[in-house]
Design an enzyme around this catalytic site. Structure first.
Site, short mmCIF file in Angstrom:
data_model
loop_
_atom_site.label_atom_id
_atom_site.label_comp_id
_atom_site.label_asym_id
_atom_site.label_seq_id
_atom_site.Cartn_x
_atom_site.Cartn_y
_atom_site.Cartn_z
N ASP A 67 135.62 9.61 -42.49
CA ASP A 67 135.89 10.97 -42.02
C ASP A 67 137.38 11.30 -42.12
OD1 ASP A 67 136.77 9.24 -40.04
OD2 ASP A 67 135.32 9.88 -38.55
N ASN A 136 131.24 8.34 -26.37
CA ASN A 136 130.02 9.15 -26.27
C ASN A 136 128.96 8.72 -27.29
OD1 ASN A 136 130.99 10.10 -28.70
ND2 ASN A 136 131.30 12.21 -28.02
N HIS A 138 129.38 8.45 -30.59
CA HIS A 138 129.48 9.02 -31.95
C HIS A 138 129.84 7.94 -32.97
CE1 HIS A 138 134.07 10.23 -31.72
NE2 HIS A 138 133.92 8.95 -31.97
N GLU A 143 128.75 13.78 -33.69
CA GLU A 143 128.82 13.88 -32.24
C GLU A 143 127.42 14.07 -31.64
OE1 GLU A 143 131.54 13.23 -30.84
OE2 GLU A 143 133.26 14.36 -31.57
P1 PGA Z 1 138.65 4.10 -31.36
O1 PGA Z 1 137.70 5.23 -31.87
O2 PGA Z 1 138.52 2.95 -32.31
O3 PGA Z 1 140.04 4.68 -31.41
O4 PGA Z 1 138.21 3.72 -29.98
C1 PGA Z 1 136.41 4.91 -32.27
C2 PGA Z 1 135.65 6.15 -32.59
O5 PGA Z 1 135.91 7.20 -31.98
O6 PGA Z 1 134.74 6.09 -33.45
#
Ligand code: PGA
Length: 240
Positions: A67, A136, A138, A143
């Site tokens: 992404d 959450n 995702h 999302e």
């Molecule tokens: P993070 O993010 O590795 O910074 O915790 C993971 C994500 O949001 O997929």
């Protein structure tokens, strides 16, 4: 879905790096699906060490990233383009022409998503897809919602994600509100998926993978339908 529970973040990173390095030793032109965020940084550090030790090369490796924020300039130090160069690409012998990240500078986001999906489809297919997971649930920027997209698409970020990612920005107002992201279908096409999670703030999301049903409200649960997913997490994320 297989779980490997590690003592801590460093051990998690080493476990993941071993799987990726083992692939690169036997498949020099492997295709890697890469992720950004704080979680995979340790994995990238381990891979750089393996490269510096002469154990692996990225010379013929191709990459697709999950992404990118939209819109965002490549030279913005919060862009995932910048992140990948900073945390991996500039430290190894990868050919930047073989790296692909959804273009946050594209004038036409929809067209860029279609083109990105076509570029993945035209490749020999992602051998290992690295994933983090949001608090959450995702994956990429898919999302929680009542419906999920199959293919690469433009999406809005939830308040939860904007807040979680604001730690990297000077102020929460500077966090982009949209992103280009592979869809659940794009991710599921990878031959193998490694999902990394570290810290107690990921425990709820990991619980949903351990015990929960399939639900679009926790997008990562869709990975239960894939037959080669390894969740590598530390004890805190696992809930021990
Ligand atoms: P993070 O993010 O590795 O910074 O915790 C993971 C994500 O949001 O997929």
């Amino acid at each position: 879905m297989k779980f490997i529970v590690c003592e801590n973040y460093d051990e998690m990173s080493k476990e993941a790096a071993k799987i990726v390095a083992d692939l690169l030793k036997v498949k020099k032109d492997a295709i890697l699906g890469l992720a950004t965020g704080s979680t995979p940084i340790g994995l990238y550090k381990e891979l750089i060490s393996e490269y510096n030790a002469g154990n692996i090369s990225f010379k013929d490796v191709k990459t697709f990233n999950l992404d990118e924020y939209y819109p965002i300039n490549k030279d913005n130090d919060q862009s995932y383009y910048y992140f990948m160069n900073d945390n991996l690409f500039s430290h190894v012998d990868i050919d930047l022409n073989n790296t692909d990240i959804p273009n946050g500078e594209a004038a036409d986001a929809e067209k860029e998503c279609e083109d990105y999906e076509k570029r993945i489809a035209a490749s020999a297919g992602v051998d290992i897809q690295i994933l983090g997971i949001g608090q959450n649930g995702h994956i990429g920027f898919n999302e929680p919602d009542s419906e999920l997209y199959m293919a690469t698409h433009l999406t809005g970020l939830t308040e939860n994600t904007i807040e979680a990612n604001s730690r990297f920005f000077e102020s929460i107002d500077l966090v982009p509100k949209s992103a280009l992201t592979m869809g659940i279908g794009s991710i599921m096409k990878a031959k193998k998926i490694i999902l990394l999670a570290s810290g107690a703030n990921k425990n709820e999301a990991i619980e949903a993978l351990k015990n929960g049903m399939l639900t679009t409200n926790v997008p990562a649960t869709m990975l239960k339908l894939h037959d080669d997913v390894v969740v590598i997490c530390d004890k805190a994320a696992y809930g021990e």
